[in-house]
Design a protein around this motif. Sequence first.
Motif, mmCIF file in Angstrom:
data_model
loop_
_atom_site.group_PDB
_atom_site.id
_atom_site.type_symbol
_atom_site.label_atom_id
_atom_site.label_comp_id
_atom_site.label_asym_id
_atom_site.label_seq_id
_atom_site.Cartn_x
_atom_site.Cartn_y
_atom_site.Cartn_z
ATOM 1 N N VAL A 18 -1.342 75.140 45.866
ATOM 2 C CA VAL A 18 -0.622 75.007 47.141
ATOM 3 C C VAL A 18 -1.616 74.734 48.270
ATOM 4 C CG1 VAL A 18 0.742 76.266 48.859
ATOM 5 C CG2 VAL A 18 1.366 76.371 46.431
ATOM 6 N N ARG A 19 -2.711 75.476 48.275
ATOM 7 C CA ARG A 19 -3.723 75.250 49.318
ATOM 8 C C ARG A 19 -4.301 73.836 49.242
ATOM 9 N NH1 ARG A 19 -5.477 79.562 52.274
ATOM 10 N NH2 ARG A 19 -4.738 81.598 51.581
ATOM 11 N N ALA A 20 -4.488 73.321 48.041
ATOM 12 C CA ALA A 20 -5.017 71.961 47.889
ATOM 13 C C ALA A 20 -4.054 70.939 48.477
ATOM 14 C CB ALA A 20 -5.293 71.662 46.421
ATOM 15 N N VAL A 21 -2.754 71.116 48.229
ATOM 16 C CA VAL A 21 -1.750 70.196 48.787
ATOM 17 C C VAL A 21 -1.761 70.282 50.313
ATOM 18 C CG1 VAL A 21 0.730 69.724 48.997
ATOM 19 C CG2 VAL A 21 -0.274 70.157 46.745
ATOM 20 N N LEU A 22 -1.751 71.495 50.847
ATOM 21 C CA LEU A 22 -1.746 71.652 52.304
ATOM 22 C C LEU A 22 -3.015 71.103 52.935
ATOM 23 C CD1 LEU A 22 -0.132 75.195 52.599
ATOM 24 C CD2 LEU A 22 0.949 72.975 53.020
ATOM 25 N N ASP A 23 -4.162 71.347 52.309
ATOM 26 C CA ASP A 23 -5.417 70.808 52.848
ATOM 27 C C ASP A 23 -5.398 69.282 52.844
ATOM 28 O OD1 ASP A 23 -6.424 73.335 53.325
ATOM 29 O OD2 ASP A 23 -7.672 73.377 51.508
ATOM 30 N N ALA A 24 -4.861 68.682 51.776
ATOM 31 C CA ALA A 24 -4.757 67.219 51.721
ATOM 32 C C ALA A 24 -3.829 66.712 52.817
ATOM 33 C CB ALA A 24 -4.275 66.768 50.342
ATOM 34 N N GLN A 25 -2.735 67.428 53.076
ATOM 35 C CA GLN A 25 -1.821 67.035 54.148
ATOM 36 C C GLN A 25 -2.495 67.138 55.512
ATOM 37 O OE1 GLN A 25 1.798 69.418 53.108
ATOM 38 N NE2 GLN A 25 2.772 67.445 53.534
ATOM 39 N N ILE A 26 -3.241 68.198 55.730
ATOM 40 C CA ILE A 26 -3.949 68.357 57.007
ATOM 41 C C ILE A 26 -4.920 67.198 57.214
ATOM 42 C CG2 ILE A 26 -5.691 69.761 58.192
ATOM 43 C CD1 ILE A 26 -4.257 72.226 56.911
#
Length: 89
Positions: A18-26
């Motif tokens: 989940v953190r990887a997806v959010l970091d990619a979105q940021i």
Amino acid sequence: SALSTAADKPAEDVERGVRAVLDAQIQAWNRGDLNGYIAGYWNSPDLVFFSNGEETRGWQPTLDRYSASRCWTSSARERRRPWRGADGA
């Protein structure tokens, strides 16, 4: 115990994912990369997105809504405040 450590591992893997997806979105948001940003959304006609009191149903209509919004113009990208990760970076 070994059992509790093993049981925690899947939750840690989920959190890391989940953190990887959010970091990619940021990162995509901060670059002004709409396609990279929306890649983190559930690509389904069943997606329900709410913003500014409006409901949008479906991944493609959500992409279309973002595309039509003023926040993705080049001048808006220059004014948009960057998002920060959970660690503030």
